[in-house]
Design an enzyme around this catalytic site. Structure first.
Site, PDB file in Angstrom:
ATOM      1  CG  HIS A  18      -6.916  57.164   3.421  1.00  0.00           C
ATOM      2  ND1 HIS A  18      -7.214  57.454   2.114  1.00  0.00           N
ATOM      3  CD2 HIS A  18      -6.234  58.243   3.883  1.00  0.00           C
ATOM      4  CE1 HIS A  18      -6.742  58.653   1.799  1.00  0.00           C
ATOM      5  NE2 HIS A  18      -6.132  59.150   2.847  1.00  0.00           N
ATOM      6  CE  LYS A  42      -7.232  70.084  -1.195  1.00  0.00           C
ATOM      7  NZ  LYS A  42      -6.686  69.523   0.035  1.00  0.00           N
ATOM      8  NE  ARG A  91       1.243  60.020   3.905  1.00  0.00           N
ATOM      9  CZ  ARG A  91       0.502  60.739   3.084  1.00  0.00           C
ATOM     10  NH1 ARG A  91       0.167  60.261   1.918  1.00  0.00           N
ATOM     11  NH2 ARG A  91       0.088  61.943   3.431  1.00  0.00           N
ATOM     12  CB  SER A 129      -5.582  60.815  -2.285  1.00  0.00           C
ATOM     13  OG  SER A 129      -6.057  60.085  -1.192  1.00  0.00           O
TER      14      SER A 129
END
Ligand code: ADP
Length: 158
Positions: A18, A42, A91, A129
C-alpha cells in the site's frame, strides 16, 4: 479542476505494498485520499482507529495525502469528496479480473469517475494484509511486510 483521487481499501493493516502505491501515485494528483471503507458485515482484525492512526503516521510526510474512512458505496464517497479518480493497486491477473468488474460497475454508477490502476513492484506482489494478520495472530515477525515507521506499533497491538 482539482485532481482528487480516492485510494479505497481495508488497510487491515497498511502494508509496504500500500505504502509504495501511495508514494508513487501522490505526485499524479492534487489530493489523494486514503480511505478506509467500513463494512458493517465484515469484521476487521485491527480496529478502525488504529488503522487510521497507522496510515496517518506512515504518510505524515506527504502534504497532499489525507486519511479518512467511510461507510457505504465507494462511488458515493467519491462523489462527496469531489473525487474524479479511484486508485487501485494491481498485483496479479486475479486482482485485474476482480478490479475490472468493480471498476466497470463503478463507472456505470458514476460516469465521471476514472479508474486508475498502478502495478505493484515485483517484490511487493506476495504481500497482502491477510498474510500480515495471520503472522501477527501467530506471534511471527511482520516487519518485512509493513512500513518501518509503524512496524513496532502494529506488532505491539493485541
Ligand atoms: P480491499 O479489501 O479493498 O482489497 P486492501 O486494503 O486489501 O483493500 O487493498 C487496498 C488496495 O491496495 C487495493 O487496490 C489492493 O489491490 C492494493 N494492494 C494491496 N496489497 C498490495 C500490494 N502488495 N501491492 C500493491 N497494491 C496492493
Amino acid at each position: 479542476m482539482k485532481r482528487i483521487a480516492v485510494f479505497p481499501g481495508s488497510f487491515d493493516p497498511v502494508t509496504k505494498g500500500h505504502e509504495n502505491i501511495v508514494r508513487r501515485s501522490a505526485p499524479l494528483f492534487d489530493e489523494l485520499v486514503v480511505a478506509i471503507g467500513v463494512n458493517a458485515d465484515k469484521k476487521s482484525y485491527f480496529p478502525l482507529d488504529k488503522r487510521v492512526e497507522w496510515l496517518k503516521i506512515v504518510f505524515a510526510d506527504l502534504k497532499n495525502i489525507r486519511i479518512d474512512h467511510y461507510h457505504g458505496l465507494t462511488v458515493d464517497y467519491c462523489l462527496k469528496q469531489n473525487a474524479n479518480y479511484i486508485l487501485r493497486g494491481l498485483r496479479t491477473s486475479a486482482d485485474f479480473e476482480f478490479e475490472r468488474s468493480v471498476g466497470q460497475v463503478n463507472k456505470m454508477l458514476y460516469p465521471q469517475i476514472e479508474n486508475i490502476f498502478m502495478l505493484t513492484r515485483p517484490e511487493h506482489t506476495p504481500i497482502n494484509s491477510s498474510i500480515v494478520r495471520d503472522i501477527h495472530r501467530n506471534g511471527g515477525d511482520i516487519s518485512l511486510f509493513v512500513p518501518e515507521l509503524v512496524s513496532g506499533l502494529i506488532e505491539a497491538w493485541q
